[in-house]
Motif scaffolding. Structure first.
Motif, PDB file in Angstrom:
ATOM      1  N   GLY A   1       3.222 -14.766   5.290  1.00  0.00           N
ATOM      2  CA  GLY A   1       2.990 -13.413   4.805  1.00  0.00           C
ATOM      3  C   GLY A   1       3.817 -12.378   5.522  1.00  0.00           C
ATOM      4  N   ALA A   2       3.457 -11.138   5.281  1.00  0.00           N
ATOM      5  CA  ALA A   2       4.095  -9.992   5.929  1.00  0.00           C
ATOM      6  C   ALA A   2       2.998  -9.000   6.291  1.00  0.00           C
ATOM      7  CB  ALA A   2       5.106  -9.339   4.991  1.00  0.00           C
ATOM      8  N   CYS A   3       3.158  -8.349   7.438  1.00  0.00           N
ATOM      9  CA  CYS A   3       2.146  -7.393   7.882  1.00  0.00           C
ATOM     10  C   CYS A   3       2.799  -6.390   8.826  1.00  0.00           C
ATOM     11  CB  CYS A   3       1.006  -8.128   8.593  1.00  0.00           C
ATOM     12  SG  CYS A   3      -0.395  -7.090   9.053  1.00  0.00           S
ATOM     13  N   GLY A   4       2.370  -5.139   8.748  1.00  0.00           N
ATOM     14  CA  GLY A   4       2.894  -4.125   9.644  1.00  0.00           C
ATOM     15  C   GLY A   4       2.582  -2.732   9.138  1.00  0.00           C
ATOM     16  N   LEU A   5       3.442  -1.791   9.483  1.00  0.00           N
ATOM     17  CA  LEU A   5       3.249  -0.394   9.115  1.00  0.00           C
ATOM     18  C   LEU A   5       4.378   0.085   8.210  1.00  0.00           C
ATOM     19  CD1 LEU A   5       2.284   1.112  12.588  1.00  0.00           C
ATOM     20  CD2 LEU A   5       0.743   0.501  10.717  1.00  0.00           C
ATOM     21  N   VAL A   6       3.992   0.849   7.197  1.00  0.00           N
ATOM     22  CA  VAL A   6       4.952   1.423   6.269  1.00  0.00           C
ATOM     23  C   VAL A   6       4.803   2.937   6.314  1.00  0.00           C
ATOM     24  CG1 VAL A   6       5.699   1.528   3.852  1.00  0.00           C
ATOM     25  CG2 VAL A   6       4.761  -0.609   4.777  1.00  0.00           C
ATOM     26  N   VAL A   7       5.916   3.638   6.449  1.00  0.00           N
ATOM     27  CA  VAL A   7       5.906   5.095   6.410  1.00  0.00           C
ATOM     28  C   VAL A   7       6.206   5.510   4.970  1.00  0.00           C
ATOM     29  CG1 VAL A   7       7.006   7.199   7.266  1.00  0.00           C
ATOM     30  CG2 VAL A   7       6.632   5.254   8.810  1.00  0.00           C
ATOM     31  N   ARG A   8       5.282   6.269   4.394  1.00  0.00           N
ATOM     32  CA  ARG A   8       5.421   6.714   3.004  1.00  0.00           C
ATOM     33  C   ARG A   8       5.394   8.239   2.962  1.00  0.00           C
ATOM     34  NH1 ARG A   8       4.245   2.005   0.029  1.00  0.00           N
ATOM     35  NH2 ARG A   8       2.864   0.573   1.126  1.00  0.00           N
ATOM     36  N   ASP A   9       6.249   8.817   2.151  1.00  0.00           N
ATOM     37  CA  ASP A   9       6.304  10.276   2.019  1.00  0.00           C
ATOM     38  C   ASP A   9       4.984  10.862   1.545  1.00  0.00           C
ATOM     39  OD1 ASP A   9       8.944  10.311   2.859  1.00  0.00           O
ATOM     40  OD2 ASP A   9       9.759  10.321   0.817  1.00  0.00           O
ATOM     41  N   ASP A  10       4.238  10.130   0.732  1.00  0.00           N
ATOM     42  CA  ASP A  10       2.994  10.634   0.149  1.00  0.00           C
ATOM     43  C   ASP A  10       1.799  10.572   1.096  1.00  0.00           C
ATOM     44  OD1 ASP A  10       4.298  11.104  -2.235  1.00  0.00           O
ATOM     45  OD2 ASP A  10       3.648   9.242  -3.170  1.00  0.00           O
ATOM     46  N   LEU A  11       1.975   9.985   2.283  1.00  0.00           N
ATOM     47  CA  LEU A  11       0.845   9.812   3.201  1.00  0.00           C
ATOM     48  C   LEU A  11       1.098  10.533   4.514  1.00  0.00           C
ATOM     49  CD1 LEU A  11       0.147   6.024   2.531  1.00  0.00           C
ATOM     50  CD2 LEU A  11      -1.078   7.995   1.590  1.00  0.00           C
ATOM     51  N   ASP A  12       0.019  10.951   5.167  1.00  0.00           N
ATOM     52  CA  ASP A  12       0.115  11.730   6.401  1.00  0.00           C
ATOM     53  C   ASP A  12       0.309  10.886   7.655  1.00  0.00           C
ATOM     54  OD1 ASP A  12      -0.341  13.996   4.862  1.00  0.00           O
ATOM     55  OD2 ASP A  12      -2.512  13.859   5.125  1.00  0.00           O
ATOM     56  N   ALA A  13       0.124   9.572   7.538  1.00  0.00           N
ATOM     57  CA  ALA A  13       0.224   8.674   8.687  1.00  0.00           C
ATOM     58  C   ALA A  13       0.822   7.359   8.218  1.00  0.00           C
ATOM     59  CB  ALA A  13      -1.168   8.441   9.287  1.00  0.00           C
ATOM     60  N   PRO A  14       1.353   6.551   9.148  1.00  0.00           N
ATOM     61  CA  PRO A  14       1.832   5.231   8.754  1.00  0.00           C
ATOM     62  C   PRO A  14       0.708   4.426   8.100  1.00  0.00           C
ATOM     63  CG  PRO A  14       2.606   5.768  10.942  1.00  0.00           C
ATOM     64  CD  PRO A  14       1.609   6.828  10.558  1.00  0.00           C
ATOM     65  N   ASP A  15       1.092   3.598   7.156  1.00  0.00           N
ATOM     66  CA  ASP A  15       0.176   2.830   6.316  1.00  0.00           C
ATOM     67  C   ASP A  15       0.194   1.365   6.740  1.00  0.00           C
ATOM     68  OD1 ASP A  15      -1.068   1.581   4.058  1.00  0.00           O
ATOM     69  OD2 ASP A  15       0.774   1.742   2.876  1.00  0.00           O
ATOM     70  N   LEU A  16      -0.975   0.811   7.078  1.00  0.00           N
ATOM     71  CA  LEU A  16      -1.084  -0.617   7.368  1.00  0.00           C
ATOM     72  C   LEU A  16      -0.913  -1.383   6.071  1.00  0.00           C
ATOM     73  CD1 LEU A  16      -1.842  -3.004   9.298  1.00  0.00           C
ATOM     74  CD2 LEU A  16      -4.197  -2.661   8.510  1.00  0.00           C
ATOM     75  N   GLY A  17       0.066  -2.262   6.041  1.00  0.00           N
ATOM     76  CA  GLY A  17       0.312  -3.056   4.841  1.00  0.00           C
ATOM     77  C   GLY A  17       0.340  -4.527   5.172  1.00  0.00           C
ATOM     78  N   TYR A  18      -0.057  -5.341   4.208  1.00  0.00           N
ATOM     79  CA  TYR A  18      -0.012  -6.790   4.394  1.00  0.00           C
ATOM     80  C   TYR A  18      -0.013  -7.479   3.041  1.00  0.00           C
ATOM     81  CZ  TYR A  18      -5.031  -5.790   4.120  1.00  0.00           C
ATOM     82  OH  TYR A  18      -6.258  -5.297   3.764  1.00  0.00           O
ATOM     83  N   ALA A  19       0.579  -8.651   3.017  1.00  0.00           N
ATOM     84  CA  ALA A  19       0.584  -9.519   1.840  1.00  0.00           C
ATOM     85  C   ALA A  19       0.721 -10.944   2.347  1.00  0.00           C
ATOM     86  CB  ALA A  19       1.744  -9.171   0.914  1.00  0.00           C
ATOM     87  N   PHE A  20      -0.095 -11.836   1.807  1.00  0.00           N
ATOM     88  CA  PHE A  20      -0.073 -13.238   2.230  1.00  0.00           C
ATOM     89  C   PHE A  20      -0.015 -14.145   1.017  1.00  0.00           C
ATOM     90  CE2 PHE A  20      -1.450 -11.086   5.945  1.00  0.00           C
ATOM     91  CZ  PHE A  20      -0.958 -11.846   6.986  1.00  0.00           C
TER      92      PHE A  20
END
Length: 179
Positions: free
Chosen positions: A83-102
């Motif tokens: 899988g993949a896991c970590g933080l994504v910075v998105r323009d639409d959000l105020d903080a980094p986003d925890l993301g994951y996919a397995f």
């Protein structure tokens, strides 16, 4: 593109690392699973060549620009990517986003919880962030349940213009006075 691996999250059964072009076949498989398309997005990846381009132009570019991103997650015992896991910075959000996919075969074994918990520990120990957030597809009950188990608080929904879609929105606030 030259990118230092730097510190990565750590946990007992999994390893985290930056993806490489040689991981294209794994990414092609992961990003074409039905739940990936349903709950995350159809990124138009249809071949290993498409996946290799995505790794270079999106995944590694995100690390270069933001110093965080989605690490490839492997089983320590075998080295197999799951899988993949970590933080994504998105323009639409105020903080980094925890993301994951397995991968589907890796689900239901606690890997997502272990990986996401390791990322939370990493942020707590290595980064000076007051909070992170997470978004889930409105029908992804398993992911929403995992976030609550990890200590995220449900905060309603957010419209993300980049995806022209609404997602369930969660926040995790770090208590820096007690950390």
């Amino acid at each position: 593109m030259s990118l230092s691996s730097g510190p990565v999250p750590e946990c007992s059964r999994l390893t985290f690392r930056l993806p490489k072009a040689e991981d294209a076949s794994f990414y092609n498989t992961l990003m074409n699973e039905p739940d990936y398309h349903r709950f995350i997005a159809d990124r138009g990846i249809r071949s290993d060549a498409d996946a290799a381009t995505f790794i270079g132009t999106k995944t590694l570019a995100h690390f270069t620009e933001h110093k965080v991103g989605l690490w490839l997650v492997e089983l320590k015992e075998t080295g197999a990517p799951i899988g993949a896991c970590g933080l994504v910075v998105r323009d639409d959000l105020d903080a980094p986003d925890l993301g994951y996919a397995f991968l589907e075969d890796a689900r239901g074994k606690g890997y997502a919880r272990e990986a996401a918990g390791a990322v939370l520990d990493f942020v707590r120990e290595k980064m000076d962030l007051p909070m992170i957030c997470a978004i889930t597809h409105t029908e992804n009950e398993r992911s929403a349940s995992l976030l609550v188990k990890l200590g995220f608080a449900a905060k309603g929904q957010r419209y993300l213009a980049a995806y022209d879609d609404t997602s369930d929105y969660f926040e995790y606030v770090f208590d820096r006075g007690r950390d």
